[in-house]
Motif scaffolding. Structure first.
Motif, mmCIF file in Angstrom:
data_model
loop_
_atom_site.group_PDB
_atom_site.id
_atom_site.type_symbol
_atom_site.label_atom_id
_atom_site.label_comp_id
_atom_site.label_asym_id
_atom_site.label_seq_id
_atom_site.Cartn_x
_atom_site.Cartn_y
_atom_site.Cartn_z
ATOM 1 N N LYS A 1 41.887 52.937 34.746
ATOM 2 C CA LYS A 1 40.759 52.285 35.434
ATOM 3 C C LYS A 1 40.623 50.793 35.130
ATOM 4 N N ARG B 1 38.714 48.369 37.507
ATOM 5 C CA ARG B 1 37.266 48.130 37.509
ATOM 6 C C ARG B 1 36.962 46.698 37.057
ATOM 7 N N ALA C 1 40.924 51.753 43.281
ATOM 8 C CA ALA C 1 39.555 51.239 43.167
ATOM 9 C C ALA C 1 38.645 51.859 44.219
ATOM 10 N N PHE D 1 31.979 47.525 38.707
ATOM 11 C CA PHE D 1 33.313 47.118 39.138
ATOM 12 C C PHE D 1 33.484 45.595 39.144
#
Length: 266
Positions: free
Chosen positions: A176, A179, A218, A240
């Motif tokens: 991730k 982000r 995303a 984000f």
């Protein structure tokens, strides 16, 4: 053993019970339709499906009377068994686009044997090397399934250097990092290559650019967060690291085809 779970239906897939697990499905009869990633994919008798990223799964429609064998294997457990072959990353990214593999008679028999062997190994808790034999069984399962996938797709070999770069790139996305960073230059710098080369490698291995994969990960994550409905749109935009809610709204519209408020209303 919690790291490996076997079920005879798709209930755990429908209600997303097993977060953090990869899913391996064999269809013995009937059919189902998986709305996965950017399309709908039908499974029928003697089809296998590999669901590697649960965030890409949007809907499961199962025909009455269908029969399945489903393996849920925890990702951390699986990574310790994952084969080291340049094709793996190429196969994984292809499965992100279409998770269903239609098998011929010979491969169908092999898959049935693989799933049957895994069940026997899982039940054999008195084995003195229980965890080791499960890891070996997982390793065999992956090798055979990716071999079948490569033969069906007649895929050209992936150079080891390109596979290594792409694997590390996708691992950052799985963690991730998008982000905080959605620019190709960020990932290229961490991989010690220039952005143009990273995009060339991505296109060669997967058929898609590096920016495509960044935005895909995303946008699917954002879609999941919006559907949970426990955070405001502004809070998700901040999570984000978008500079403004209006910019976040435009990004969601461009990548998911609807504004955040519209997605929440679905």
């Amino acid at each position: 053993m919690d790291s490996v779970i076997i079920e005879n239906n798709l209930d755990g897939l429908v209600n997303k019970r097993y977060e953090g697990y990869q899913t391996y499905i064999y269809c013995y009869g009937g059919s189902c339709v998986l709305t996965y990633s950017e399309g709908k994919h039908e499974m029928h008798r003697d089809c296998c499906a590999i669901i590697l990223n649960r965030n890409f799964l949007k809907k499961v429609q199962v025909a009455e009377g269908s029969e399945f064998k489903v393996l849920y294997i925890e990702e951390t457990f699986l990574r310790q068994s994952e084969p080291r072959n340049p094709y793996i990353i190429q196969g994984m990214l292809a499965l992100y686009t279409n998770p269903v593999i239609t098998l011929n008679e010979e491969d169908a028999k092999l898959c049935q044997a693989l799933f049957h062997n895994f069940r026997l190994r899982l039940e054999g808790t008195n084995h003195k090397f229980y965890e080791d034999i499960l890891r070996t069984s997982a390793h065999m399962l992956l090798l055979d399934l990716y071999d079948i996938h490569a033969r069906i797709n007649n895929s050209a070999p992936t150079p080891l250097s390109a596979a290594s770069i792409m694997t590390k790139f996708i691992e950052m996305l799985e963690d991730k990092e998008y982000r905080d960073n959605r620019e190709v230059a960020y990932y290229a710098e961490k991989l010690c290559v220039v952005p143009k080369y990273l995009s060339e490698v991505s296109n060669k291995v997967s058929g898609f650019s590096a920016s495509y994969w960044i935005n895909r990960y995303a946008s699917q994550d954002i879609n999941e967060m919006l559907r949970r409905n426990n955070l405001s749109v502004a809070e998700i935009a901040q999570m984000f690291h978008f500079t403004s809610t209006s910019y976040f709204n435009r990004y969601v519209k461009r990548n998911l085809g609807a504004y955040p408020s519209e997605l929440r209303a679905q």
